[in-house]
Design an enzyme around this catalytic site. Sequence first.
Site, PDB file in Angstrom:
ATOM      1  N   GLY A 218      18.180 -56.489 -48.075  1.00  0.00           N
ATOM      2  CA  GLY A 218      17.726 -55.098 -48.020  1.00  0.00           C
ATOM      3  C   GLY A 218      16.590 -54.952 -47.028  1.00  0.00           C
ATOM      4  O   GLY A 218      16.060 -55.939 -46.516  1.00  0.00           O
ATOM      5  N   CYS A 245      17.889 -63.161 -48.422  1.00  0.00           N
ATOM      6  CA  CYS A 245      17.105 -62.260 -47.578  1.00  0.00           C
ATOM      7  C   CYS A 245      15.980 -61.609 -48.379  1.00  0.00           C
ATOM      8  O   CYS A 245      15.075 -62.294 -48.836  1.00  0.00           O
ATOM      9  CB  CYS A 245      18.035 -61.239 -46.920  1.00  0.00           C
ATOM     10  SG  CYS A 245      17.310 -60.404 -45.492  1.00  0.00           S
ATOM     11  N   TYR A 290      10.252 -60.217 -42.596  1.00  0.00           N
ATOM     12  CA  TYR A 290       9.248 -60.831 -43.467  1.00  0.00           C
ATOM     13  C   TYR A 290       9.702 -62.227 -43.866  1.00  0.00           C
ATOM     14  O   TYR A 290      10.907 -62.525 -43.826  1.00  0.00           O
ATOM     15  CB  TYR A 290       9.021 -59.969 -44.711  1.00  0.00           C
ATOM     16  CG  TYR A 290       8.384 -58.631 -44.385  1.00  0.00           C
ATOM     17  CD1 TYR A 290       7.013 -58.444 -44.499  1.00  0.00           C
ATOM     18  CD2 TYR A 290       9.163 -57.574 -43.923  1.00  0.00           C
ATOM     19  CE1 TYR A 290       6.424 -57.227 -44.178  1.00  0.00           C
ATOM     20  CE2 TYR A 290       8.586 -56.352 -43.594  1.00  0.00           C
ATOM     21  CZ  TYR A 290       7.223 -56.190 -43.717  1.00  0.00           C
ATOM     22  OH  TYR A 290       6.644 -54.999 -43.378  1.00  0.00           O
ATOM     23  N   HIS A 327      21.880 -64.954 -44.375  1.00  0.00           N
ATOM     24  CA  HIS A 327      23.013 -64.284 -45.019  1.00  0.00           C
ATOM     25  C   HIS A 327      24.196 -65.247 -45.070  1.00  0.00           C
ATOM     26  O   HIS A 327      24.880 -65.447 -44.062  1.00  0.00           O
ATOM     27  CB  HIS A 327      23.408 -63.029 -44.243  1.00  0.00           C
ATOM     28  CG  HIS A 327      22.373 -61.949 -44.271  1.00  0.00           C
ATOM     29  ND1 HIS A 327      22.660 -60.640 -43.951  1.00  0.00           N
ATOM     30  CD2 HIS A 327      21.058 -61.979 -44.581  1.00  0.00           C
ATOM     31  CE1 HIS A 327      21.554 -59.910 -44.063  1.00  0.00           C
ATOM     32  NE2 HIS A 327      20.574 -60.707 -44.436  1.00  0.00           N
ATOM     33  N   GLU A 329      27.192 -65.063 -46.221  1.00  0.00           N
ATOM     34  CA  GLU A 329      28.528 -64.540 -45.914  1.00  0.00           C
ATOM     35  C   GLU A 329      28.694 -64.268 -44.432  1.00  0.00           C
ATOM     36  O   GLU A 329      29.799 -64.085 -43.927  1.00  0.00           O
ATOM     37  CB  GLU A 329      28.794 -63.309 -46.763  1.00  0.00           C
ATOM     38  CG  GLU A 329      28.564 -61.945 -46.172  1.00  0.00           C
ATOM     39  CD  GLU A 329      27.201 -61.730 -45.554  1.00  0.00           C
ATOM     40  OE1 GLU A 329      27.113 -60.889 -44.644  1.00  0.00           O
ATOM     41  OE2 GLU A 329      26.222 -62.392 -45.944  1.00  0.00           O
TER      42      GLU A 329
END
Length: 355
Positions: A218, A245, A290, A327, A329
């Site tokens: 997000g 993430c 971040y 990530h 995927e």
Amino acid sequence: MRAYLQLENGMIFEGTAFGKIQEISGEVVFNTGMTGYQELMTDPSYYGQIVTMTYPLIGNYGINLEDFESDGPKIRALIVRERSKSPSNFRCEMDLDSYLKYSGVTGLEGIDTRALTKTIREKGTMKGVITTRMLTATELRKKLGAYDNSKAVYKVTTKESYIVEGTGKHVAVMDFGIKNNIIESFKEKNCKVTVFPATASWEEVLGVNPDGVFLSNGPGDPKDYMDIIENVKVLVDKKPTIGICLGHQLIALALGGETKKLKFGHRGCNHPVKDIKQDRVYITSQNHGYVVTKVPESMEVTHVSMNDESIEGLRHKDKPVMSVQFHPEASPGPSDSDYIFEHFIEVLEEVGHNA
């Protein structure tokens, strides 16, 4: 039409507008992927950002209506050195310019994207405005001052919970801006998935009695979401949990770690990450500004970035809790790190067997 990118440090880049012609402000970042522009434009983690592609030619295989990672573009604008005006691919349904016009997203081409990228790397991520007229210093400050991307998770999360049926393990997903392909990854492993909005309480999540909890990617600063962090504290104590993430950062904060904003972030589908236990390097897809800087005492580092040695993965020493910054995927990007999902399913099966 001539257009300009005016940065908050006073630098100006002149190019040509395409897509929807409008004045737009946002945080200017860069992505190092050679492909995957369609996926990144629709990735909710980019919400509110002006994305610069470092690869010089973008749009050469066009746009199709199947590879979206959400219901439409989440970026504020797209900057490219050159856009392809004649895409060629058997799946192409429209060109980049047409899609941006249709979606109401601004494009800027013809600027020196290499110089812009080097500026961001040297000076750090900064805000900017794409405009068809030169703004005065006062106008620029006013435009940038009005830009606010805090609490972005609540703008991209699902409004209501929903279920994706499956015959395998039941995974409760906290949607902070989840990509479609993450849900697809769980479907491929026959999982039943219940997706909750970011505003859901831990009682609601545990109320469906899932086998495990997934905390999604997000946008934004993880410290903006103290209410979510309080929910995560309970979830990681009650259920096997994995975060990616933003979810990775929230787990770290919930257990006593620290995070900070990177100078220019990690965005692209070509970031090398080392799995410490396997002593192997994987090429990963990343999109974050971040990073975790302090590891909670209850956790240990499992993955590190080969570019800047930042923390890319954590594992709890005593509980079935794990997280990665990248990530797994990989949409867009290589599928090297898909084993993260497989490992989590194995953990759920082991916990269920021992229950």
